[in-house]
Design a protein around this motif. Structure first.
Motif, PDB file in Angstrom:
ATOM      1  N   UNK A  61      42.642  37.131  51.931  1.00 14.22           N
ATOM      2  CA  UNK A  61      41.204  37.308  51.718  1.00 14.22           C
ATOM      3  C   UNK A  61      41.002  38.658  51.047  1.00 14.22           C
ATOM      4  N   UNK A  62      40.195  38.684  49.996  1.00 15.67           N
ATOM      5  CA  UNK A  62      39.934  39.906  49.248  1.00 15.67           C
ATOM      6  C   UNK A  62      38.422  40.088  49.141  1.00 15.67           C
ATOM      7  N   UNK A  63      37.946  41.284  49.467  1.00 11.32           N
ATOM      8  CA  UNK A  63      36.516  41.539  49.323  1.00 11.32           C
ATOM      9  C   UNK A  63      36.180  41.651  47.841  1.00 11.32           C
ATOM     10  N   UNK A  64      35.097  40.971  47.429  1.00  7.26           N
ATOM     11  CA  UNK A  64      34.658  40.991  46.033  1.00  7.26           C
ATOM     12  C   UNK A  64      33.196  41.407  45.972  1.00  7.26           C
ATOM     13  N   UNK A  65      32.802  41.910  44.838  1.00 11.28           N
ATOM     14  CA  UNK A  65      31.406  42.265  44.609  1.00 11.28           C
ATOM     15  C   UNK A  65      30.692  41.061  44.017  1.00 11.28           C
ATOM     16  N   UNK A  66      29.562  40.693  44.618  1.00 15.85           N
ATOM     17  CA  UNK A  66      28.804  39.557  44.092  1.00 15.85           C
ATOM     18  C   UNK A  66      28.409  39.794  42.645  1.00 15.85           C
ATOM     19  N   UNK A  67      28.199  41.048  42.269  1.00 17.92           N
ATOM     20  CA  UNK A  67      27.788  41.367  40.905  1.00 17.92           C
ATOM     21  C   UNK A  67      28.878  41.057  39.879  1.00 17.92           C
ATOM     22  N   UNK A  68      30.127  40.915  40.333  1.00 23.64           N
ATOM     23  CA  UNK A  68      31.221  40.578  39.411  1.00 23.64           C
ATOM     24  C   UNK A  68      31.210  39.108  39.032  1.00 23.64           C
ATOM     25  N   UNK A  69      30.466  38.300  39.779  1.00 21.62           N
ATOM     26  CA  UNK A  69      30.344  36.883  39.447  1.00 21.62           C
ATOM     27  C   UNK A  69      31.580  36.046  39.734  1.00 21.62           C
ATOM     28  N   UNK A  70      32.474  36.537  40.600  1.00 23.91           N
ATOM     29  CA  UNK A  70      33.691  35.794  40.925  1.00 23.91           C
ATOM     30  C   UNK A  70      33.308  34.432  41.511  1.00 23.91           C
ATOM     31  N   UNK A  71      33.953  33.377  41.028  1.00 26.30           N
ATOM     32  CA  UNK A  71      33.668  32.011  41.468  1.00 26.30           C
ATOM     33  C   UNK A  71      34.961  31.322  41.887  1.00 26.30           C
ATOM     34  N   UNK A  72      34.800  30.267  42.674  1.00 31.00           N
ATOM     35  CA  UNK A  72      35.964  29.451  43.007  1.00 31.00           C
ATOM     36  C   UNK A  72      36.557  28.920  41.712  1.00 31.00           C
ATOM     37  N   UNK A  73      37.891  28.903  41.668  1.00 31.45           N
ATOM     38  CA  UNK A  73      38.582  28.440  40.478  1.00 31.45           C
ATOM     39  C   UNK A  73      38.993  29.560  39.543  1.00 31.45           C
ATOM     40  N   UNK A  74      38.497  30.784  39.793  1.00 27.53           N
ATOM     41  CA  UNK A  74      38.891  31.906  38.954  1.00 27.53           C
ATOM     42  C   UNK A  74      40.339  32.279  39.237  1.00 27.53           C
ATOM     43  N   UNK A  75      40.984  32.893  38.262  1.00 28.69           N
ATOM     44  CA  UNK A  75      42.357  33.363  38.391  1.00 28.69           C
ATOM     45  C   UNK A  75      42.324  34.734  39.057  1.00 28.69           C
ATOM     46  N   UNK A  76      43.206  34.924  40.046  1.00 34.61           N
ATOM     47  CA  UNK A  76      43.316  36.203  40.749  1.00 34.61           C
ATOM     48  C   UNK A  76      44.704  36.773  40.509  1.00 34.61           C
ATOM     49  N   UNK A  77      44.757  38.036  40.116  1.00 38.18           N
ATOM     50  CA  UNK A  77      46.059  38.675  39.915  1.00 38.18           C
ATOM     51  C   UNK A  77      46.053  40.033  40.611  1.00 38.18           C
ATOM     52  N   UNK A  78      47.226  40.419  41.091  1.00 40.00           N
ATOM     53  CA  UNK A  78      47.364  41.654  41.855  1.00 40.00           C
ATOM     54  C   UNK A  78      48.412  42.526  41.182  1.00 40.00           C
ATOM     55  N   UNK A  79      48.007  43.743  40.805  1.00 40.92           N
ATOM     56  CA  UNK A  79      48.945  44.694  40.195  1.00 40.92           C
ATOM     57  C   UNK A  79      48.452  46.102  40.497  1.00 40.92           C
ATOM     58  N   UNK A  80      49.382  46.996  40.733  1.00 41.55           N
ATOM     59  CA  UNK A  80      49.059  48.405  41.001  1.00 41.55           C
ATOM     60  C   UNK A  80      48.026  48.563  42.115  1.00 41.55           C
ATOM     61  N   UNK A  81      48.233  47.812  43.197  1.00 39.61           N
ATOM     62  CA  UNK A  81      47.351  47.871  44.377  1.00 39.61           C
ATOM     63  C   UNK A  81      45.900  47.492  44.078  1.00 39.61           C
ATOM     64  N   UNK A  82      45.679  46.690  43.053  1.00 37.50           N
ATOM     65  CA  UNK A  82      44.321  46.292  42.680  1.00 37.50           C
ATOM     66  C   UNK A  82      44.284  44.803  42.347  1.00 37.50           C
ATOM     67  N   UNK A  83      43.231  44.128  42.828  1.00 36.12           N
ATOM     68  CA  UNK A  83      43.006  42.732  42.491  1.00 36.12           C
ATOM     69  C   UNK A  83      42.116  42.662  41.262  1.00 36.12           C
ATOM     70  N   UNK A  84      42.451  41.748  40.358  1.00 34.25           N
ATOM     71  CA  UNK A  84      41.633  41.492  39.171  1.00 34.25           C
ATOM     72  C   UNK A  84      41.315  40.001  39.133  1.00 34.25           C
ATOM     73  N   UNK A  85      40.111  39.679  38.701  1.00 29.38           N
ATOM     74  CA  UNK A  85      39.658  38.288  38.666  1.00 29.38           C
ATOM     75  C   UNK A  85      39.165  37.960  37.262  1.00 29.38           C
TER      76      UNK A  85
END
Length: 137
Positions: free
Chosen positions: A34-58
């Motif tokens: 589980x990763x906390x996301x900002x609603x303002x980023x518009x992350x939706x189900x089905x988005x690609x999630x990647x983890x690098x350098x201790x940071x999640x990107x969507x």
């Protein structure tokens, strides 16, 4: 409110909102990501999630879209999972109510969980990004 994305196989498979005083770690099995996301980023189900350098990107999925049948199937799985978690949370509260020794807090919380459980049943499972109800505090 805090919004969390559940990551599975590099994809966002579920989004839930919790009250600020709720801790996601106390609610789900530790093997779930589980990763906390900002609603303002518009992350939706089905988005690609990647983890690098201790940071999640969507990023939005740019591949083929899910068919209506796949969307329905995925949402049914999410609904079933959330219903099972609600049932597990309600069981001790309902037992206290049945035995007549429930506190006022337990009674109020049982009502919240029952309302949540009913709300889960009304979610539009055909929607690409259904609006799931918030988990009771």
């Amino acid at each position: 409110m805090k919004t969390y994305a559940r990551i599975q196989d590099g994809l966002v498979v579920e989004l839930i909102s919790l009250e600020d005083d709720q801790d996601i770690k106390d609610m789900f099995h530790p093997s779930m990501i589980w990763v906390q996301v900002n609603e303002s980023d518009g992350v939706c189900e089905g988005w690609v999630a990647s983890y690098a350098n201790d940071t999640w990107a969507f990023t939005a999925w740019t591949g083929p879209t899910l068919s209506p049948e796949e969307t329905l199937s995925m949402n049914k799985v999410t609904q079933t999972t959330l219903q099972a978690q609600a049932s597990e949370s309600m069981t001790p509260l309902l037992l206290s109510l049945q035995l007549g020794d429930a506190t006022e807090e337990e009674t109020a919380l049982a009502k919240k969980w029952q309302a949540y459980s009913r709300a889960l049943k009304t979610v539009d499972l055909t929607a690409k990004n259904p609006k799931w109800p918030s988990v009771p505090a």
